[in-house]
Write an enzyme that holds these catalytic residues in place. Structure first.
Site, PDB file in Angstrom:
ATOM      1  N   GLU A  34       0.858  -1.188   0.000  1.00  0.00           N
ATOM      2  CA  GLU A  34       0.000   0.000   0.000  1.00  0.00           C
ATOM      3  C   GLU A  34       0.892   1.234   0.000  1.00  0.00           C
ATOM      4  O   GLU A  34       1.726   1.403   0.889  1.00  0.00           O
ATOM      5  CB  GLU A  34      -0.925  -0.019   1.222  1.00  0.00           C
ATOM      6  CG  GLU A  34      -1.699   1.262   1.455  1.00  0.00           C
ATOM      7  CD  GLU A  34      -2.489   1.747   0.233  1.00  0.00           C
ATOM      8  OE1 GLU A  34      -3.323   0.984  -0.273  1.00  0.00           O
ATOM      9  OE2 GLU A  34      -2.253   2.888  -0.219  1.00  0.00           O
ATOM     10  N   CYS A  42     -12.322   4.354   0.188  1.00  0.00           N
ATOM     11  CA  CYS A  42     -13.565   4.348   0.967  1.00  0.00           C
ATOM     12  C   CYS A  42     -13.335   4.827   2.394  1.00  0.00           C
ATOM     13  O   CYS A  42     -14.029   5.725   2.880  1.00  0.00           O
ATOM     14  CB  CYS A  42     -14.145   2.934   0.963  1.00  0.00           C
ATOM     15  SG  CYS A  42     -15.580   2.780   2.020  1.00  0.00           S
ATOM     16  N   ILE A 179     -20.620  12.491  -6.492  1.00  0.00           N
ATOM     17  CA  ILE A 179     -19.694  13.167  -5.571  1.00  0.00           C
ATOM     18  C   ILE A 179     -19.940  14.679  -5.597  1.00  0.00           C
ATOM     19  O   ILE A 179     -19.936  15.350  -4.561  1.00  0.00           O
ATOM     20  CB  ILE A 179     -18.230  12.812  -5.910  1.00  0.00           C
ATOM     21  CG1 ILE A 179     -18.017  11.309  -5.674  1.00  0.00           C
ATOM     22  CG2 ILE A 179     -17.250  13.630  -5.070  1.00  0.00           C
ATOM     23  CD1 ILE A 179     -16.642  10.771  -6.064  1.00  0.00           C
ATOM     24  N   THR A 311     -17.840   0.495  -3.163  1.00  0.00           N
ATOM     25  CA  THR A 311     -17.124  -0.321  -2.184  1.00  0.00           C
ATOM     26  C   THR A 311     -17.642  -1.756  -2.076  1.00  0.00           C
ATOM     27  O   THR A 311     -16.855  -2.701  -2.153  1.00  0.00           O
ATOM     28  CB  THR A 311     -17.155   0.397  -0.813  1.00  0.00           C
ATOM     29  OG1 THR A 311     -16.267   1.497  -0.919  1.00  0.00           O
ATOM     30  CG2 THR A 311     -16.732  -0.506   0.327  1.00  0.00           C
ATOM     31  N   GLU A 441     -43.944   2.611   3.754  1.00  0.00           N
ATOM     32  CA  GLU A 441     -45.231   1.938   3.514  1.00  0.00           C
ATOM     33  C   GLU A 441     -45.785   2.285   2.138  1.00  0.00           C
ATOM     34  O   GLU A 441     -46.560   1.523   1.546  1.00  0.00           O
ATOM     35  CB  GLU A 441     -46.252   2.255   4.611  1.00  0.00           C
ATOM     36  CG  GLU A 441     -46.744   3.685   4.634  1.00  0.00           C
ATOM     37  CD  GLU A 441     -47.737   3.936   5.790  1.00  0.00           C
ATOM     38  OE1 GLU A 441     -48.746   3.233   5.863  1.00  0.00           O
ATOM     39  OE2 GLU A 441     -47.466   4.826   6.616  1.00  0.00           O
TER      40      GLU A 441
HETATM   41  C1  FAD Z   1     -15.638  11.068  -2.323  1.00  0.00           C
HETATM   42  C2  FAD Z   1     -16.020   9.635  -2.554  1.00  0.00           C
HETATM   43  C3  FAD Z   1     -17.170   9.124  -1.991  1.00  0.00           C
HETATM   44  C4  FAD Z   1     -17.534   7.806  -2.197  1.00  0.00           C
HETATM   45  N1  FAD Z   1     -18.685   7.356  -1.627  1.00  0.00           N
HETATM   46  C5  FAD Z   1     -19.050   6.071  -1.793  1.00  0.00           C
HETATM   47  C6  FAD Z   1     -20.226   5.577  -1.158  1.00  0.00           C
HETATM   48  O1  FAD Z   1     -20.944   6.308  -0.474  1.00  0.00           O
HETATM   49  N2  FAD Z   1     -20.542   4.256  -1.329  1.00  0.00           N
HETATM   50  C7  FAD Z   1     -19.760   3.416  -2.089  1.00  0.00           C
HETATM   51  O2  FAD Z   1     -20.074   2.233  -2.196  1.00  0.00           O
HETATM   52  N3  FAD Z   1     -18.650   3.867  -2.713  1.00  0.00           N
HETATM   53  C8  FAD Z   1     -18.277   5.173  -2.586  1.00  0.00           C
HETATM   54  N4  FAD Z   1     -17.131   5.627  -3.184  1.00  0.00           N
HETATM   55  C9  FAD Z   1     -16.370   4.703  -4.067  1.00  0.00           C
HETATM   56  C10 FAD Z   1     -15.476   3.753  -3.266  1.00  0.00           C
HETATM   57  O3  FAD Z   1     -14.655   4.494  -2.393  1.00  0.00           O
HETATM   58  C11 FAD Z   1     -14.626   2.913  -4.214  1.00  0.00           C
HETATM   59  O4  FAD Z   1     -15.469   2.282  -5.157  1.00  0.00           O
HETATM   60  C12 FAD Z   1     -13.826   1.849  -3.469  1.00  0.00           C
HETATM   61  O5  FAD Z   1     -12.990   2.413  -2.507  1.00  0.00           O
HETATM   62  C13 FAD Z   1     -12.988   1.045  -4.470  1.00  0.00           C
HETATM   63  O6  FAD Z   1     -12.210   0.117  -3.777  1.00  0.00           O
HETATM   64  P1  FAD Z   1     -10.880  -0.444  -4.443  1.00  0.00           P
HETATM   65  O7  FAD Z   1     -10.405  -1.549  -3.548  1.00  0.00           O
HETATM   66  O8  FAD Z   1     -11.094  -0.770  -5.870  1.00  0.00           O
HETATM   67  O9  FAD Z   1      -9.840   0.762  -4.448  1.00  0.00           O
HETATM   68  P2  FAD Z   1      -9.416   1.803  -3.338  1.00  0.00           P
HETATM   69  O10 FAD Z   1     -10.269   1.757  -2.152  1.00  0.00           O
HETATM   70  O11 FAD Z   1      -9.260   3.098  -4.062  1.00  0.00           O
HETATM   71  O12 FAD Z   1      -7.981   1.303  -2.887  1.00  0.00           O
HETATM   72  C14 FAD Z   1      -6.882   1.305  -3.744  1.00  0.00           C
HETATM   73  C15 FAD Z   1      -5.607   1.411  -2.904  1.00  0.00           C
HETATM   74  O13 FAD Z   1      -4.486   1.121  -3.718  1.00  0.00           O
HETATM   75  C16 FAD Z   1      -3.416   1.980  -3.367  1.00  0.00           C
HETATM   76  N5  FAD Z   1      -2.511   2.011  -4.517  1.00  0.00           N
HETATM   77  C17 FAD Z   1      -2.746   2.524  -5.753  1.00  0.00           C
HETATM   78  N6  FAD Z   1      -1.709   2.269  -6.567  1.00  0.00           N
HETATM   79  C18 FAD Z   1      -0.783   1.602  -5.825  1.00  0.00           C
HETATM   80  C19 FAD Z   1       0.499   1.042  -6.122  1.00  0.00           C
HETATM   81  N7  FAD Z   1       1.025   1.102  -7.332  1.00  0.00           N
HETATM   82  N8  FAD Z   1       1.175   0.422  -5.116  1.00  0.00           N
HETATM   83  C20 FAD Z   1       0.643   0.333  -3.855  1.00  0.00           C
HETATM   84  N9  FAD Z   1      -0.573   0.830  -3.540  1.00  0.00           N
HETATM   85  C21 FAD Z   1      -1.284   1.430  -4.522  1.00  0.00           C
HETATM   86  C22 FAD Z   1      -4.123   3.300  -3.072  1.00  0.00           C
HETATM   87  O14 FAD Z   1      -3.316   4.127  -2.260  1.00  0.00           O
HETATM   88  C23 FAD Z   1      -5.376   2.825  -2.355  1.00  0.00           C
HETATM   89  O15 FAD Z   1      -5.181   2.750  -0.964  1.00  0.00           O
HETATM   90  C24 FAD Z   1     -16.717   6.947  -2.996  1.00  0.00           C
HETATM   91  C25 FAD Z   1     -15.548   7.442  -3.575  1.00  0.00           C
HETATM   92  C26 FAD Z   1     -15.199   8.767  -3.358  1.00  0.00           C
HETATM   93  C27 FAD Z   1     -13.937   9.296  -3.996  1.00  0.00           C
END
Ligand code: FAD
Length: 459
Positions: A34, A42, A179, A311, A441
């Site tokens: 990470e 998320c 967003i 998420t 309801e």
């Molecule tokens: C403002 C906002 C609000 C949101 N609200 C909602 C909501 O209400 N409900 C919902 O379901 N979804 C919501 N989402 C979407 C949700 O956050 C994402 O769909 C979800 O987090 C995707 O998960 P993921 O595991 O694919 O990636 P992420 O959670 O983005 O995790 C990816 C990780 O990989 C790491 N990374 C990237 N490249 C590298 C690399 N080369 N080497 C090491 N680490 C790396 C990043 O630092 C990050 O920590 C929201 C998103 C945003 C931006």
């Protein structure tokens, strides 16, 4: 061929963390890299901090309602730094909890950037190389700023919005997606003047037209200025403020300009091309139904694949991957009927087809719609209305879509989604006893077919 680990996950976000935990549970020697903070978008800069800010912004309506119920409150004042400090404390707690859970299941975490060197080798930014039998790309996505314009460096994204030092008195938000409308509601609810600028005809493209019109109407009632059909053409700094030039020729002043114009998958600089991992037309990593890429031992999940960027979907995809590869239980994720919420003011919850999608796909579409003032807002006279809409297949009687705008919409739709997923018919909804007095309801008491809201409003 000897490997250092069975499984290497790149990215400790929603999907990466879940896949690592399940794979380790199946006995796989697992390592997660990470580059930022454990928890990903998320937990650190998405759903969770956003919802905390949404909760904060909703007290305004609660205070307004309270007076109608006989309460006299001292003048309520709001302190942004307190909210941000408390939010940061909670996010740090969650990050520590995610880290501890991973470690307890035997997963090793390395806090560094990782990219592909070849099909079985991951290159870490600290110079180390790790050989893995399977690699999962769970790198998520990042905010995009759209086409380059003059002064774009003055605009912030949602990432920075969570760390503003003070609440800006006037915020201009550009974007029409979830967003953008959520942050417009947060800033307005906390007391800022908000202008939302969106280049399309109406906000929330892809949502049901009734939902889009209803949200816009209520946002405008709550004082948010919504400008559609134009975009930000240039941003100029003028002392401590910004002068924002719009494509319509208008010029506005703002203390903060936030862009929420879309997100792009984190695929650049990952070494994908050299290793032969294909990219799909949508810009995400191309995968099959088991999240397998064009390289047989490399998989990709979550926002990096740009399928359904939520998420719970990333979590499901991560779990399905781990069960398929390490649990000998091939599992594909069903991406249909995924419920989704928009925590705007008012809130939206939806599942299934929009009216437009249903009319394009089905022989006959029936619409049931109800719009009313919530009981809670009657004594205070707060100006808000609820919308509930069912989209029904007129031939099979199946409820194929449920769309709600108003307080509690997301909670209601999570439960309604079970019925929609199970294939419940309108007759099943009608046969269910109402729970009174509630908003939900209405879902089981709508008897009259209705014209769509957009059409009804026009008639
Ligand atoms: C403002 C906002 C609000 C949101 N609200 C909602 C909501 O209400 N409900 C919902 O379901 N979804 C919501 N989402 C979407 C949700 O956050 C994402 O769909 C979800 O987090 C995707 O998960 P993921 O595991 O694919 O990636 P992420 O959670 O983005 O995790 C990816 C990780 O990989 C790491 N990374 C990237 N490249 C590298 C690399 N080369 N080497 C090491 N680490 C790396 C990043 O630092 C990050 O920590 C929201 C998103 C945003 C931006």
């Amino acid at each position: 061929m000897a490997f250092d680990v069975d499984f290497f996950v790149i990215g400790a976000g929603s999907g990466g963390v879940r896949s690592a935990r399940i794979a380790a549970g199946h006995g796989a020697k697992t390592l997660v890299a990470e580059e930022s903070r454990v928890g990903g978008t998320c937990v650190i800069r998405g759903c969770v901090p956003k919802k905390l800010l949404v909760y904060a912004s909703r007290f305004r309506a609660e205070f307004e309602d309270a007076a109608g119920y006989g309460w006299t409150l001292p003048h309520a004042s709001f302190d942004w730094p307190t909210l941000i400090a408390n939010k940061d404390q909670e996010i740090a707690r969650l990050e520590a909890a995610y880290t501890a859970t991973l470690q307890k299941t035997g997963v090793t975490i390395v806090k560094t950037r990782a990219v592909l060197a070849d099909a079985h080798t991951v290159q870490l930014a600290n110079g180390e190389r790790v050989r893995a039998a399977y690699i999962l790309i769970a790198t998520g996505g990042s905010p995009s700023y759209g086409e380059p314009i003059s002064g774009v460096e003055h605009a912030i994204s949602s990432n920075e919005a969570f760390h503003l030092r003070q609440l800006p008195p006037h915020v201009l938000v550009q974007g029409g997606g979830y967003i953008a409308v959520e942050f417009a509601g947060i800033f307005a609810g906390l007391g800022a003047q908000v202008t939302l600028v969106y280049r399309g005809e109406n906000i929330l493209r892809g949502f049901d037209d009734d939902v889009r019109s209803h949200l816009r109407m209520d946002m405008e009632k709550h004082g948010i200025r919504v400008l559609t059909g134009c975009k930000v053409a240039a941003i100029e700094q003028t002392a401590a403020r910004f002068s924002v030039h719009l494509s319509s020729g208008n010029q506005l002043s703002a203390d903060c300009v936030m862009f929420a114009v879309g997100r792009r998958p984190n695929v650049a600089g990952m070494g994908l091309e050299a290793v032969g991992v294909g990219i799909a037309k949508n810009g995400g990593i191309a995968v099959d139904e088991y999240s397998r890429t064009s390289v047989p031992n490399i998989y990709a999940i979550g926002d990096a694949t740009n399928r359904v960027n939520l998420t719970p979907v990333a979590i499901r995809e991560g779990a399905a991957f781990a069960d398929t590869v390490f649990g000998a239980r091939p599992t594909a994720v069903d991406h249909t009927n995924v419920p989704t919420a928009v925590f705007s003011d008012p809130e939206i919850g939806v599942v299934g087809l929009t009216e437009t999608q249903a009319r394009a796909r089905l022989k006959q579409t029936d619409i049931y719609r109800s719009m009313f003032k919530p009981l809670k807002a009657t004594l205070s006279g707060r100006d808000t209305t609820l919308l509930l809409k069912l989209v029904v297949d007129g031939v099979t009687d199946r409820v194929v879509g449920c769309h709600i705008v108003g307080e509690g919409a997301a909670e209601m739709v999570q439960v309604a989604a079970i019925a929609v997923k199970m294939g419940a018919t309108k007759a099943d909804f009608d046969a269910t006893m109402a729970l009174h007095p509630t908003t939900a309801e209405e879902l089981v008491t709508m008897r009259q077919k209705s014209a769509s809201y957009a059409r009804a409003a026009a008639e």
